[in-house]
Enzyme design. Structure first.
Site, PDB file in Angstrom:
ATOM      1  N   PHE A 179       2.168  -8.593   2.189  1.00 47.19           N
ATOM      2  CA  PHE A 179       2.508  -8.992   0.823  1.00 47.19           C
ATOM      3  C   PHE A 179       3.928  -8.463   0.502  1.00 47.19           C
ATOM      4  O   PHE A 179       4.345  -7.460   1.059  1.00 47.19           O
ATOM      5  CB  PHE A 179       1.455  -8.384  -0.132  1.00 47.19           C
ATOM      6  CG  PHE A 179       1.573  -8.842  -1.549  1.00 47.19           C
ATOM      7  CD1 PHE A 179       1.170 -10.111  -1.917  1.00 47.19           C
ATOM      8  CD2 PHE A 179       2.093  -7.991  -2.530  1.00 47.19           C
ATOM      9  CE1 PHE A 179       1.284 -10.534  -3.233  1.00 47.19           C
ATOM     10  CE2 PHE A 179       2.204  -8.409  -3.845  1.00 47.19           C
ATOM     11  CZ  PHE A 179       1.802  -9.689  -4.199  1.00 47.19           C
ATOM     12  N   THR A 181       5.442  -6.624  -1.608  1.00 44.22           N
ATOM     13  CA  THR A 181       5.716  -5.221  -1.950  1.00 44.22           C
ATOM     14  C   THR A 181       5.450  -4.268  -0.785  1.00 44.22           C
ATOM     15  O   THR A 181       5.828  -3.097  -0.852  1.00 44.22           O
ATOM     16  CB  THR A 181       4.831  -4.753  -3.125  1.00 44.22           C
ATOM     17  OG1 THR A 181       3.470  -4.995  -2.774  1.00 44.22           O
ATOM     18  CG2 THR A 181       5.185  -5.481  -4.403  1.00 44.22           C
ATOM     19  N   LYS A 182       4.802  -4.740   0.267  1.00 44.33           N
ATOM     20  CA  LYS A 182       4.393  -3.847   1.365  1.00 44.33           C
ATOM     21  C   LYS A 182       5.586  -3.512   2.267  1.00 44.33           C
ATOM     22  O   LYS A 182       6.710  -3.931   2.009  1.00 44.33           O
ATOM     23  CB  LYS A 182       3.237  -4.483   2.148  1.00 44.33           C
ATOM     24  CG  LYS A 182       2.018  -4.836   1.279  1.00 44.33           C
ATOM     25  CD  LYS A 182       1.231  -3.602   0.824  1.00 44.33           C
ATOM     26  CE  LYS A 182       0.255  -3.886  -0.312  1.00 44.33           C
ATOM     27  NZ  LYS A 182      -0.948  -4.612   0.022  1.00 44.33           N
ATOM     28  N   ASN A 183       5.328  -2.784   3.353  1.00 47.80           N
ATOM     29  CA  ASN A 183       6.450  -2.249   4.149  1.00 47.80           C
ATOM     30  C   ASN A 183       7.244  -3.312   4.888  1.00 47.80           C
ATOM     31  O   ASN A 183       8.377  -3.070   5.284  1.00 47.80           O
ATOM     32  CB  ASN A 183       5.949  -1.177   5.109  1.00 47.80           C
ATOM     33  CG  ASN A 183       5.501   0.087   4.375  1.00 47.80           C
ATOM     34  OD1 ASN A 183       5.700   0.193   3.165  1.00 47.80           O
ATOM     35  ND2 ASN A 183       4.916   1.018   5.082  1.00 47.80           N
TER      36      ASN A 183
END
Ligand code: PLP
Length: 384
Positions: A179, A181-183
């Site tokens: 997603f 916002t993830k790393n």
């Protein structure tokens, strides 16, 4: 006023070019980029095989299905997580048993997991909250004598290590989310890693409607060249070639992303460590976290007030997470507040400060100043 987000993607011209090249190729989905992305991913999981799927929730659904989770089974889950860790097990008809988290890291407490495990437990799911790995050796020891599989929800922690071993190689099944916002991101996307080839094969089948094409496994191998069979039901959770191309391009920068996050975390630590009324995130000496969130604790019952002041100042702070068993869908199933006191009191204090690789030092300083002002109780002027 534009709100500074708590997390956001970093997309470069190289990423755009990779997507465009995939769009112009013969394949939009399930072409060569999928396998190539899975191979690239497995370099981050210590060689553990990976199956790309359409999102992190699908990854959990696929992993639980591969583990054989079904009606009558129990799945142990910590409440300090995004609800999907629990709800995807419910979707397979299992009963979720919530087990509390440890102080400081807020990852699954091995003693609580052991106490929650019964002969019906099929999977014990740990969550690498904020990017800090759970205590996998202790969790393994807690499961000794049980047939339950250990799952790592590593939606936050790709690139982290535990006692020098990479996330993805620590549990029987590991799930990732890509997603924005993830790393790293593929817009929507996720993956399942599994060391046991049989588990990985089951994951791949569930991802692809359960279709069996291997001739030696077909019930009716002489039906014809077109023939395929479903032996166990699955869903369509495939990740398209176009997005796998984006994922491969992003993976090339994952090391840089993690270094940028670590540098920002060190700056927050330095600025906030001595501040009254706040606790900075804890960490264990055996962990090299891949910080996805910067979760502080705002003490003295002031979290709501500080959240509102920060938002009013244009700082997009977030709360991660409402304890999963507090969701009305679980409450209606009879889950009660008070059953996981560590997670529940952490929730009352938790606040995630903005953290993403392209956060500038100037913007981070603005967050720090606004946070100090919010704690002093003085109004914060929104940035122009
Ligand atoms: C983001 C997340 C998920 C779900 O991933 P999606 O890609 O949003 O479906 C699952 N577990 C945790 C801990 C997450 O943070």
């Amino acid at each position: 006023m534009t709100m500074l987000p708590y997390g956001r993607q970093s997309v470069t011209d190289d990423d755009v070019a990779a997507v465009v090249a995939a769009l112009r190729s013969d394949w939009l989905t399930t072409g060569p980029q999928v396998e190539a992305f899975e191979t690239d991913l497995s370099r981050w999981t210590g060689g553990t095989g990976c199956a790309a799927v359409s999102n992190g929730t699908a990854a959990l659904h696929v992993a639980y299905a591969a583990a054989g989770v079904g009606p009558g089974d129990e799945v142990v889950v910590p409440p300090m997580t995004f609800v999907a860790t629990a709800s995807s097990a419910v979707a397979l008809g299992a009963t979720v048993v919530f087990a509390d988290v440890e102080e400081e890291t807020f990852t699954l407490d091995p003693a609580a997991a052991e106490a929650a495990t019964t002969p019906r437990t099929k999977v014990v799911a740990a969550v690498d909250y904020a990017g800090h790995p759970a205590d996998y050796d202790a969790l393994r020891a807690a499961l000794a004598g049980s047939d339950a599989l250990l799952l790592a929800d590593a939606a936050h922690s790709i690139g982290a290590t535990y006692r020098g071993r990479p996330v993805g190689s620590l549990a029987d099944l590991t799930t990732f989310s890509f997603f924005p916002t993830k790393n790293l991101t593929t817009a929507e996307g996720g993956a399942v890693a599994a060391g046991d080839p049989e588990l990985l094969k089951r994951a791949r089948r569930f991802r692809n409607i359960g279709l069996v094409r291997e001739r030696d496994e077909l019930r009716w191998p002489d039906e014809g060249g077109w023939h395929q069979e479903v032996h166990e039901f699955g869903l369509n959770y495939r990740l398209p070639d176009v997005l796998c191309a984006l994922g491969r391009s992003q993976l090339r920068r994952l090391g840089d992303f993690l270094a940028a996050r670590a540098r920002l975390v060190a700056r927050y630590d330095e600025a906030l460590a001595d501040l009254d009324g706040v606790l900075i995130p804890g960490r264990r000496s055996w962990a090299a976290p891949a910080w996805h969130l910067y979760p502080v604790r705002v003490l003295d019952g002031r979290r709501r007030e500080v959240y509102d002041r920060m938002r009013a100042a244009g700082i997009g702070v977030q709360v991660n997470y409402i304890p999963a068993h507090w969701h009305p869908a679980f409450a209606e199933l009879g889950y009660r507040r008070g059953s996981c006191p560590v997670a529940e009191s952490f929730y009352q204090e938790q606040l995630s400060l903005p953290l993403f690789p392209t956060l500038t030092d100037a913007d981070q300083d603005r967050v720090i100043d606004a946070f100090r002002a919010a704690l002093r109780g003085v109004p914060v002027r929104p940035a122009a």
